[in-house]
Design a protein around this motif. Structure first.
Motif, short mmCIF file in Angstrom:
data_model
loop_
_atom_site.label_atom_id
_atom_site.label_comp_id
_atom_site.label_asym_id
_atom_site.label_seq_id
_atom_site.Cartn_x
_atom_site.Cartn_y
_atom_site.Cartn_z
N GLU A 1 0.83 -1.20 0.00
CA GLU A 1 0.00 0.00 0.00
C GLU A 1 0.87 1.25 0.00
O GLU A 1 1.97 1.26 0.56
N VAL A 2 0.32 2.28 -0.60
CA VAL A 2 0.91 3.61 -0.56
C VAL A 2 -0.04 4.52 0.22
O VAL A 2 -1.22 4.61 -0.12
N TRP A 3 0.46 5.14 1.28
CA TRP A 3 -0.34 6.03 2.12
C TRP A 3 0.07 7.47 1.86
O TRP A 3 1.26 7.81 1.93
N VAL A 4 -0.90 8.30 1.56
CA VAL A 4 -0.65 9.72 1.31
C VAL A 4 -1.48 10.54 2.29
O VAL A 4 -2.65 10.22 2.53
N ILE A 5 -0.87 11.55 2.88
CA ILE A 5 -1.64 12.49 3.69
C ILE A 5 -2.15 13.59 2.77
O ILE A 5 -1.37 14.33 2.18
N SER A 6 -3.45 13.65 2.59
CA SER A 6 -4.06 14.68 1.74
C SER A 6 -5.00 15.53 2.59
O SER A 6 -5.68 15.03 3.48
N SER A 7 -5.03 16.82 2.30
CA SER A 7 -5.68 17.76 3.19
C SER A 7 -6.39 18.85 2.41
O SER A 7 -6.03 19.16 1.28
N LYS A 8 -7.39 19.42 3.05
CA LYS A 8 -8.06 20.62 2.51
C LYS A 8 -7.76 21.81 3.41
O LYS A 8 -8.60 22.64 3.71
N SER B 1 -10.22 18.50 8.00
CA SER B 1 -10.44 18.06 6.61
C SER B 1 -9.17 17.45 6.06
O SER B 1 -8.62 17.86 5.04
N THR B 2 -8.68 16.44 6.77
CA THR B 2 -7.45 15.74 6.38
C THR B 2 -7.73 14.24 6.39
O THR B 2 -8.52 13.76 7.19
N ALA B 3 -7.07 13.52 5.48
CA ALA B 3 -7.29 12.08 5.39
C ALA B 3 -6.02 11.36 5.00
O ALA B 3 -5.11 11.95 4.40
N ASN C 1 -10.07 6.33 1.44
CA ASN C 1 -9.72 7.40 2.37
C ASN C 1 -10.10 7.04 3.80
O ASN C 1 -11.19 6.51 4.04
N ILE C 2 -9.18 7.32 4.73
CA ILE C 2 -9.46 7.23 6.16
C ILE C 2 -9.40 8.66 6.70
O ILE C 2 -8.33 9.28 6.67
N TYR C 3 -10.53 9.17 7.17
CA TYR C 3 -10.59 10.57 7.59
C TYR C 3 -10.07 10.73 9.01
O TYR C 3 -10.43 9.96 9.91
N TRP C 4 -9.22 11.72 9.22
CA TRP C 4 -8.55 11.89 10.50
C TRP C 4 -9.53 12.08 11.65
O TRP C 4 -9.32 11.57 12.74
N GLU D 1 -12.32 10.77 12.09
CA GLU D 1 -12.94 9.51 12.47
C GLU D 1 -12.03 8.65 13.35
O GLU D 1 -12.50 7.75 14.04
N ILE D 2 -10.72 8.90 13.31
CA ILE D 2 -9.79 8.11 14.13
C ILE D 2 -9.13 8.96 15.21
O ILE D 2 -8.14 8.54 15.83
N GLY D 3 -9.64 10.17 15.44
CA GLY D 3 -9.20 10.99 16.56
C GLY D 3 -7.95 11.80 16.33
O GLY D 3 -7.31 12.25 17.28
N LEU D 4 -7.55 12.02 15.06
CA LEU D 4 -6.41 12.88 14.76
C LEU D 4 -6.91 14.26 14.37
O LEU D 4 -7.76 14.39 13.51
N TYR D 5 -6.33 15.29 14.99
CA TYR D 5 -6.77 16.66 14.70
C TYR D 5 -5.61 17.60 14.46
O TYR D 5 -5.81 18.77 14.17
N ASN D 6 -4.38 17.13 14.57
CA ASN D 6 -3.22 18.00 14.46
C ASN D 6 -2.47 17.68 13.18
O ASN D 6 -1.97 16.58 13.01
N ARG D 7 -2.35 18.64 12.27
CA ARG D 7 -1.69 18.39 10.99
C ARG D 7 -0.17 18.23 11.13
O ARG D 7 0.51 17.90 10.18
N GLU D 8 0.38 18.46 12.33
CA GLU D 8 1.80 18.21 12.54
C GLU D 8 2.12 16.73 12.38
O GLU D 8 3.26 16.35 12.15
N TYR D 9 1.10 15.86 12.49
CA TYR D 9 1.35 14.44 12.28
C TYR D 9 1.81 14.16 10.86
O TYR D 9 2.31 13.09 10.57
N SER D 10 1.62 15.11 9.97
CA SER D 10 2.01 14.90 8.56
C SER D 10 3.50 14.73 8.40
O SER D 10 3.96 14.32 7.34
N TYR D 11 4.30 15.02 9.43
CA TYR D 11 5.74 14.91 9.30
C TYR D 11 6.27 13.58 9.83
O TYR D 11 7.46 13.38 9.88
N VAL D 12 5.38 12.69 10.24
CA VAL D 12 5.83 11.34 10.57
C VAL D 12 6.33 10.67 9.30
O VAL D 12 5.78 10.85 8.22
N SER D 13 7.37 9.88 9.39
CA SER D 13 7.99 9.34 8.17
C SER D 13 8.38 7.89 8.32
O SER D 13 8.45 7.35 9.42
N ASN D 14 8.68 7.27 7.15
CA ASN D 14 9.21 5.90 7.14
C ASN D 14 10.60 5.89 7.74
O ASN D 14 11.40 6.77 7.49
N LEU D 15 10.92 4.84 8.49
CA LEU D 15 12.28 4.61 8.94
C LEU D 15 12.65 3.16 8.64
O LEU D 15 11.80 2.31 8.64
#
Length: 222
Positions: A178-185, A190-192, A203-206, A208-222
């Motif tokens: 799978e490829v996961w992309v953070i896409s936002s309005k 309004s982020t998924a 799409n999994i809407y943030w 609906e899973i309790g995420l509200y902070n767009r700073e999570y967009s900087y989490v990355s693969n390691l």
């Protein structure tokens, strides 16, 4: 196994000094105290005992020797870097130009691959290579680009179910293919996660899973 790290300014590296004594310490590299090339690189990649850093050149740090060296190209290689499964180095430039540009370096000479952009102003924000050697790029206005042996494909809200054309980061889940992309309005409510399974997007809407902070967009693969 390759490891990729996203960087916003300075680089801080964890070193394992001696695998037998398990001695671990932190050291910080900047352009002022080392051969690290720029404060504005967006990613680095580890290849064996070396650390590869992109800019207008490839900067290589040989960890065990403590040496910095550079490989120069005729043109800037860009801010993002990854390795394919042949250990070829790939770069993506995040410049505001009228094309998406990838550079492949096979340790002999660079090759360029480009794709025109309908909106030359959008920024390219992240770059990854999956286990099938697909190259994935996300932009802040035109969705997601994919490059492979069959050429270029663009996924946007017109031709796919991706949530938004404003995409901030991309993660590869090679276990589930799978490829996961953070896409936002442009706001946290309004982020998924837009997830591509090789055939289609869901799409999994943030909210609906309790995420509200767009700073999570900087989490990355390691």
């Amino acid at each position: 196994m390759k490891k990729i790290i996203n960087i916003l300014s300075l680089i801080v590296i964890l070193f394992i000094d001696n695998v037998y004594s398990q001695s671990v310490y932190w050291r910080q590299f900047t352009p002022n105290n080392s051969g690290y090339p720029s404060r504005y690189n967006k990613s680095i990649v580890f290849l064996g005992d070396s650390l590869l850093v992109p800019s207008n050149k490839i900067t290589i740090f040989e960890i065990s020797k403590g040496n910095w060296k550079t490989l120069w190209f005729d043109s800037p290689v860009g801010s993002f870097i990854d390795l394919d499964h042949n250990n070829h180095v790939w770069f993506m430039s995040n410049s505001w130009s009228n094309e998406v540009r990838l550079i492949e370096y096979d340790w002999i000479s660079p090759k360029n691959y480009s794709y025109p952009r309908s909106k030359g102003g959008e920024h390219l924000l992240s770059f990854r290579i999956d286990k099938y050697n697909n190259k994935w790029i996300v932009s802040d206005d035109e969705g997601v680009y994919r490059y492979n042996k069959n050429g270029w494909t663009k996924f946007d809200t017109i031709n796919s179910n991706i949530y938004s054309n404003f995409c901030e980061n991309i993660f590869i889940n090679d276990i589930k293919n799978e490829v996961w992309v953070i896409s936002s309005k442009w706001n946290p409510t309004s982020t998924a996660f837009s997830i591509f399974n090789g055939q289609s997007w869901k799409n999994i809407y943030w909210q609906e899973i309790g995420l509200y902070n767009r700073e999570y967009s900087y989490v990355s693969n390691l």
